[in-house]
Enzyme design. Structure first.
Site, PDB file in Angstrom:
ATOM      1  N   GLU A 110       0.772  -1.340   0.068  1.00 14.68           N
ATOM      2  CA  GLU A 110      -0.093   0.040   0.135  1.00 14.68           C
ATOM      3  C   GLU A 110       0.876   1.151   0.144  1.00 14.68           C
ATOM      4  O   GLU A 110       0.326   2.243  -0.487  1.00 14.68           O
ATOM      5  CB  GLU A 110      -1.179  -0.001   1.243  1.00 14.68           C
ATOM      6  CG  GLU A 110      -0.507   0.514   2.458  1.00 14.68           C
ATOM      7  CD  GLU A 110       0.129  -0.552   3.199  1.00 14.68           C
ATOM      8  OE1 GLU A 110       1.125  -1.226   2.867  1.00 14.68           O
ATOM      9  OE2 GLU A 110       0.248  -0.763   4.567  1.00 14.68           O
ATOM     10  N   ASP A 113       7.181   3.876   2.183  1.00 19.20           N
ATOM     11  CA  ASP A 113       7.718   4.942   3.359  1.00 19.20           C
ATOM     12  C   ASP A 113       9.126   4.887   3.359  1.00 19.20           C
ATOM     13  O   ASP A 113       9.745   5.779   2.579  1.00 19.20           O
ATOM     14  CB  ASP A 113       7.021   4.500   4.790  1.00 19.20           C
ATOM     15  CG  ASP A 113       7.374   5.531   5.552  1.00 19.20           C
ATOM     16  OD1 ASP A 113       7.933   6.598   5.357  1.00 19.20           O
ATOM     17  OD2 ASP A 113       6.935   5.317   6.851  1.00 19.20           O
ATOM     18  N   THR A 114       9.885   4.404   4.148  1.00 17.83           N
ATOM     19  CA  THR A 114      11.097   4.229   4.313  1.00 17.83           C
ATOM     20  C   THR A 114      11.836   3.337   3.200  1.00 17.83           C
ATOM     21  O   THR A 114      13.216   3.455   2.876  1.00 17.83           O
ATOM     22  CB  THR A 114      11.909   3.676   5.516  1.00 17.83           C
ATOM     23  OG1 THR A 114      11.714   2.339   5.457  1.00 17.83           O
ATOM     24  CG2 THR A 114      11.393   4.612   6.619  1.00 17.83           C
ATOM     25  N   THR A 116      12.143   0.341   3.148  1.00 17.66           N
ATOM     26  CA  THR A 116      13.136  -0.726   3.903  1.00 17.66           C
ATOM     27  C   THR A 116      12.397  -2.176   3.610  1.00 17.66           C
ATOM     28  O   THR A 116      12.968  -3.127   3.052  1.00 17.66           O
ATOM     29  CB  THR A 116      13.019  -0.778   5.271  1.00 17.66           C
ATOM     30  OG1 THR A 116      13.446   0.573   5.655  1.00 17.66           O
ATOM     31  CG2 THR A 116      14.103  -1.543   6.054  1.00 17.66           C
ATOM     32  N   THR A 117      11.036  -2.177   3.640  1.00 22.68           N
ATOM     33  CA  THR A 117      10.201  -3.339   3.269  1.00 22.68           C
ATOM     34  C   THR A 117      10.221  -3.862   1.820  1.00 22.68           C
ATOM     35  O   THR A 117      10.449  -4.898   1.634  1.00 22.68           O
ATOM     36  CB  THR A 117       8.775  -3.145   3.573  1.00 22.68           C
ATOM     37  OG1 THR A 117       8.619  -2.751   5.050  1.00 22.68           O
ATOM     38  CG2 THR A 117       7.819  -4.450   3.467  1.00 22.68           C
ATOM     39  N   LYS A 153       5.885   7.998  -0.237  1.00 20.34           N
ATOM     40  CA  LYS A 153       6.272   9.320   0.401  1.00 20.34           C
ATOM     41  C   LYS A 153       7.304   9.819   0.043  1.00 20.34           C
ATOM     42  O   LYS A 153       8.555   9.322  -0.226  1.00 20.34           O
ATOM     43  CB  LYS A 153       6.261   8.936   1.962  1.00 20.34           C
ATOM     44  CG  LYS A 153       5.077   8.292   2.371  1.00 20.34           C
ATOM     45  CD  LYS A 153       5.130   8.308   3.981  1.00 20.34           C
ATOM     46  CE  LYS A 153       3.909   7.610   4.569  1.00 20.34           C
ATOM     47  NZ  LYS A 153       4.078   7.385   6.050  1.00 20.34           N
ATOM     48  N   TYR A 184      -5.795   4.080   6.201  1.00 26.87           N
ATOM     49  CA  TYR A 184      -6.222   3.174   5.069  1.00 26.87           C
ATOM     50  C   TYR A 184      -7.508   2.694   5.983  1.00 26.87           C
ATOM     51  O   TYR A 184      -7.807   2.492   6.916  1.00 26.87           O
ATOM     52  CB  TYR A 184      -5.236   2.066   4.653  1.00 26.87           C
ATOM     53  CG  TYR A 184      -4.121   2.589   3.937  1.00 26.87           C
ATOM     54  CD1 TYR A 184      -4.325   2.855   2.557  1.00 26.87           C
ATOM     55  CD2 TYR A 184      -2.894   2.897   4.610  1.00 26.87           C
ATOM     56  CE1 TYR A 184      -3.416   3.450   2.054  1.00 26.87           C
ATOM     57  CE2 TYR A 184      -1.783   3.270   3.646  1.00 26.87           C
ATOM     58  CZ  TYR A 184      -1.903   3.600   2.524  1.00 26.87           C
ATOM     59  OH  TYR A 184      -0.948   4.267   1.568  1.00 26.87           O
ATOM     60  N   GLU A 187      -7.970  -0.390   7.934  1.00 27.88           N
ATOM     61  CA  GLU A 187      -7.545  -0.486   9.288  1.00 27.88           C
ATOM     62  C   GLU A 187      -8.622   0.271  10.089  1.00 27.88           C
ATOM     63  O   GLU A 187      -8.259   0.241  11.377  1.00 27.88           O
ATOM     64  CB  GLU A 187      -6.119   0.520   9.618  1.00 27.88           C
ATOM     65  CG  GLU A 187      -5.192   0.324   8.613  1.00 27.88           C
ATOM     66  CD  GLU A 187      -4.041   1.300   8.368  1.00 27.88           C
ATOM     67  OE1 GLU A 187      -2.966   0.715   7.904  1.00 27.88           O
ATOM     68  OE2 GLU A 187      -4.356   2.499   8.501  1.00 27.88           O
TER      69      GLU A 187
HETATM   70  P1  5GP Z   1       8.534   1.051   4.859  1.00 28.84           P
HETATM   71  O1  5GP Z   1       9.271  -0.343   4.912  1.00 28.84           O
HETATM   72  O2  5GP Z   1       8.506   1.677   3.483  1.00 28.84           O
HETATM   73  O3  5GP Z   1       9.230   1.888   5.800  1.00 28.84           O
HETATM   74  O4  5GP Z   1       7.204   0.892   5.372  1.00 28.84           O
HETATM   75  C1  5GP Z   1       6.136  -0.205   4.898  1.00 28.84           C
HETATM   76  C2  5GP Z   1       5.306  -0.469   5.587  1.00 28.84           C
HETATM   77  O5  5GP Z   1       5.181   0.454   6.794  1.00 28.84           O
HETATM   78  C3  5GP Z   1       3.847  -0.366   4.906  1.00 28.84           C
HETATM   79  O6  5GP Z   1       3.542  -1.717   4.250  1.00 28.84           O
HETATM   80  C4  5GP Z   1       3.071  -0.126   5.805  1.00 28.84           C
HETATM   81  O7  5GP Z   1       2.547  -1.381   6.702  1.00 28.84           O
HETATM   82  C5  5GP Z   1       3.778   0.626   7.086  1.00 28.84           C
HETATM   83  N1  5GP Z   1       3.738   2.057   6.817  1.00 28.84           N
HETATM   84  C6  5GP Z   1       4.398   3.038   6.404  1.00 28.84           C
HETATM   85  N2  5GP Z   1       3.872   4.152   6.309  1.00 28.84           N
HETATM   86  C7  5GP Z   1       2.781   4.159   6.585  1.00 28.84           C
HETATM   87  C8  5GP Z   1       1.530   5.086   6.486  1.00 28.84           C
HETATM   88  O8  5GP Z   1       1.455   6.302   6.377  1.00 28.84           O
HETATM   89  N3  5GP Z   1       0.182   4.515   6.832  1.00 28.84           N
HETATM   90  C9  5GP Z   1      -0.017   3.322   7.173  1.00 28.84           C
HETATM   91  N4  5GP Z   1      -0.975   2.762   7.405  1.00 28.84           N
HETATM   92  N5  5GP Z   1       1.078   2.409   7.114  1.00 28.84           N
HETATM   93  C10 5GP Z   1       2.353   2.958   6.888  1.00 28.84           C
END
Ligand code: 5GP
Length: 204
Positions: A110, A113-114, A116-117, A153, A184, A187
């Site tokens: 969805e 963000d960073t 990492t995932t 983001k 979302y 949630e």
């Molecule tokens: P990343 O690894 O890109 O930092 O984060 C990915 C995961 O963090 C997303 O799959 C999600 O589960 C959670 N996450 C990061 N930012 C948001 C946000 O703004 N809203 C929500 N609901 N989940 C987020």
């Protein structure tokens, strides 16, 4: 705490619809891998828009990855962790992995963000497919990964995705947002309240 914005099911549906043609311009997926839990609903909606008449439905496989730690205090904003934890992964038996080899695979989440995932998912999936290709003697077949997220983001990223993926149009975000916290609909405990908040705090 970052600013919170609310996205409705209707908006998610339309973002998937608007993205499908753009994805198909670059890439015809024959398999989707949804990162749970946020990737499940977008993957299912997107599949309806990616399907071409006469073709079978694109299969969706699920993996579960967790970076954010739920503090269990009923707050929708969670605290970022530093380590990706696998809560669910593919069936790595050669029978199942054979289904991935040589395919165009669309990874769906969805939000980026960073990053990492997504870095973890792409790296580990590529590794597993390469290993299966070796084991099955199918090294010659090209497996291509592509990414779809509803929201990217606009911030400096910790995770890195393969340069060829980014340069070849194999990364698609429906919307690029500021660094806000996106709530979302799946949630929400009270979907009517969520939709009302979405009217007051719209993202798009
Ligand atoms: P990343 O690894 O890109 O930092 O984060 C990915 C995961 O963090 C997303 O799959 C999600 O589960 C959670 N996450 C990061 N930012 C948001 C946000 O703004 N809203 C929500 N609901 N989940 C987020």
């Amino acid at each position: 705490m970052s600013q919170k914005v609310y996205v409705t099911y209707n908006q998610v549906h339309k973002l998937c619809q608007a993205s499908a043609d753009k994805i198909l311009n670059e890439f015809h997926p024959n398999l989707m891998i949804a990162i749970g839990g946020g990737g499940y609903v977008p993957a299912r909606i997107l599949r309806s828009f990616l399907k071409r008449s006469g073709d079978p439905n694109i299969p969706i496989q699920a993996i579960g990855l967790s970076l954010y730690e739920d503090l269990g205090r009923g707050d929708p904003e969670e605290v970022p962790g530093t380590k990706v934890t696998r809560t669910q992964w593919l069936d790595l038996s050669s029978l199942e992995m054979a289904n991935l080899i040589g395919k165009n695979i669309l990874i769906v989440d969805e939000v980026d963000d960073t990053r990492t995932t997504l870095e973890y998912a792409v790296r580990e999936l590529q590794k597993d497919v390469e290993l299966a290709q070796k084991q099955l003697g199918r090294e010659g077949e090209k497996t291509t990964f592509s990414i779809f997220v509803l929201h990217n983001k606009d911030k400096s990223k910790k995770g890195v995705l393969p340069a060829d993926m980014m340069e070849s149009g194999h990364y698609h975000a429906a919307v690029t947002t500021d660094d806000v916290w996106i709530c979302y609909p799946w949630e929400a405990k009270d979907i009517d309240e969520h939709d009302a908040l979405a009217k007051e705090n719209p993202l798009i």
